[in-house]
Write a protein that holds these residues in place. Structure first.
Motif, mmCIF file in Angstrom:
data_model
loop_
_atom_site.group_PDB
_atom_site.id
_atom_site.type_symbol
_atom_site.label_atom_id
_atom_site.label_comp_id
_atom_site.label_asym_id
_atom_site.label_seq_id
_atom_site.Cartn_x
_atom_site.Cartn_y
_atom_site.Cartn_z
ATOM 1 N N TYR A 68 8.136 -0.001 -15.464
ATOM 2 C CA TYR A 68 7.884 -1.079 -14.506
ATOM 3 C C TYR A 68 7.947 -2.444 -15.181
ATOM 4 N N LEU A 69 7.342 -2.548 -16.363
ATOM 5 C CA LEU A 69 7.368 -3.825 -17.077
ATOM 6 C C LEU A 69 8.791 -4.217 -17.453
ATOM 7 N N ALA A 70 9.572 -3.224 -17.845
ATOM 8 C CA ALA A 70 10.960 -3.525 -18.192
ATOM 9 C C ALA A 70 11.734 -4.005 -16.963
ATOM 10 N N GLU A 71 11.523 -3.323 -15.822
ATOM 11 C CA GLU A 71 12.205 -3.741 -14.593
ATOM 12 C C GLU A 71 11.734 -5.122 -14.143
ATOM 13 N N GLU A 72 10.419 -5.373 -14.267
ATOM 14 C CA GLU A 72 9.900 -6.689 -13.875
ATOM 15 C C GLU A 72 10.477 -7.790 -14.760
ATOM 16 N N LYS A 73 10.566 -7.522 -16.038
ATOM 17 C CA LYS A 73 11.132 -8.513 -16.944
ATOM 18 C C LYS A 73 12.590 -8.792 -16.597
ATOM 19 N N ALA A 74 13.333 -7.718 -16.317
ATOM 20 C CA ALA A 74 14.735 -7.908 -15.944
ATOM 21 C C ALA A 74 14.849 -8.686 -14.629
ATOM 22 N N ALA A 75 13.941 -8.376 -13.666
ATOM 23 C CA ALA A 75 13.974 -9.091 -12.385
ATOM 24 C C ALA A 75 13.639 -10.566 -12.578
ATOM 25 N N ARG A 76 12.663 -10.852 -13.451
ATOM 26 C CA ARG A 76 12.319 -12.251 -13.722
ATOM 27 C C ARG A 76 13.497 -12.997 -14.348
ATOM 28 N N VAL A 77 14.181 -12.324 -15.239
ATOM 29 C CA VAL A 77 15.344 -12.960 -15.877
ATOM 30 C C VAL A 77 16.418 -13.248 -14.837
#
Length: 271
Positions: free
Chosen positions: A99-108
């Motif tokens: 989830y954190l990886a997906e959230e980071k990618a979404a923020r980027v």
């Protein structure tokens, strides 16, 4: 004959000296019966106590076996629960990391989208500003717009005043009019003249305040101001008697405009 008989029959002392177990039951005494009964009762009590003790020991053993089985089951359950908890924690850690990886990618991606949109908006704004500046430079200069004056027509600024509409002409009196009729005609003429003078003063450009429109000095009292306002409003009222004869003319329209202007100045003064 006496000797054998004596030998065959024992005396009571000899019988008492023999043990109770060796004697037959019918030859026991009452005390011996009671003693033997007590012995039998004690033996029964001992047997019952021994049996109860054995049963109690068996129950204790069963309870211990049950407790051991429960402890064993509880230990197995705790081990299984701990195993499940460890597996769930591991799965949660993996899920959180994902989830954190997906959230980071979404923020980027969101930051990139916002930056791109801001750049496009800035470029579009620059193009619009350049286009507007080019049009503004090539356009002729704009003249300042004058504020519309609702009373300009009656202030002599349009050149449409018609002196023939003035109502200060003398009234024609019939021949042989009485002095009272002449006096009334002169009074109406004086009121009409006062009305026309007040209308010109109220509609003049210099009448910015209520005091200017009334033509009073700055030292006038409140009672003087109020009485003057009432008198002029009565003279300028469209349905006043001296104004009914000129109804439908430009003079009547000018008087109506002065009436509205005076009301507006009074309201502005009160607020």
């Amino acid at each position: 004959m006496d000797a054998p008989l004596c030998n065959g029959i024992q005396s009571e002392e000899q019988q008492q000296q023999q043990p109770a177990a060796a004697r037959s039951p019918d030859k026991l005494t009452a005390a011996e019966h009671n003693s033997r009964a007590r012995q039998l009762q004690e033996e029964l009590v001992r047997n019952a106590a021994k049996k109860e003790k054995a049963e109690f020991a068996a129950r204790i053993k069963q309870e211990k076996e049950k407790r051991d089985a429960l402890l064993k089951n509880k230990k197995a359950f705790d081990n299984a629960a701990e195993k499940v908890r460890v597996q769930a924690a591991a799965a949660a850690a993996v899920s959180r990391a994902s989830y954190l990886a997906e959230e980071k990618a979404a923020r980027v991606r969101l930051a990139e989208t916002i930056a791109r949109q801001e750049a496009e908006a800035a470029a579009q704004a620059k193009r619009m500003r350049d286009r507007w500046e080019s049009k503004w430079r090539s356009a002729p200069p704009l003249l300042p717009r004058e504020k519309a004056d609702p009373y300009a027509e009656w202030r002599g600024t349009t050149g449409n005043d018609d002196a023939s509409d003035e109502s200060d002409e003398e009234e024609s009196l019939p021949e042989g009019a009485s002095e009272e009729e002449v006096a009334q005609a002169l009074a109406r003429k004086a009121r009409a003249k006062e009305r026309d003078v007040a209308a010109r003063r109220i509609l003049a450009h210099s009448s910015r305040t209520l005091m200017d429109a009334l033509g009073l000095a700055a030292t006038a009292t409140d009672s003087e101001i109020e009485s003057t306002v009432r008198r002029l409003l009565r003279l300028l009222h469209p349905d006043y008697s001296i104004n009914l004869s000129i109804k439908g003319t430009r003079a009547h329209a000018r008087i109506t405009a002065a009436f509205k202007r005076l009301n507006g100045l009074r309201d502005d003064e009160n607020t």
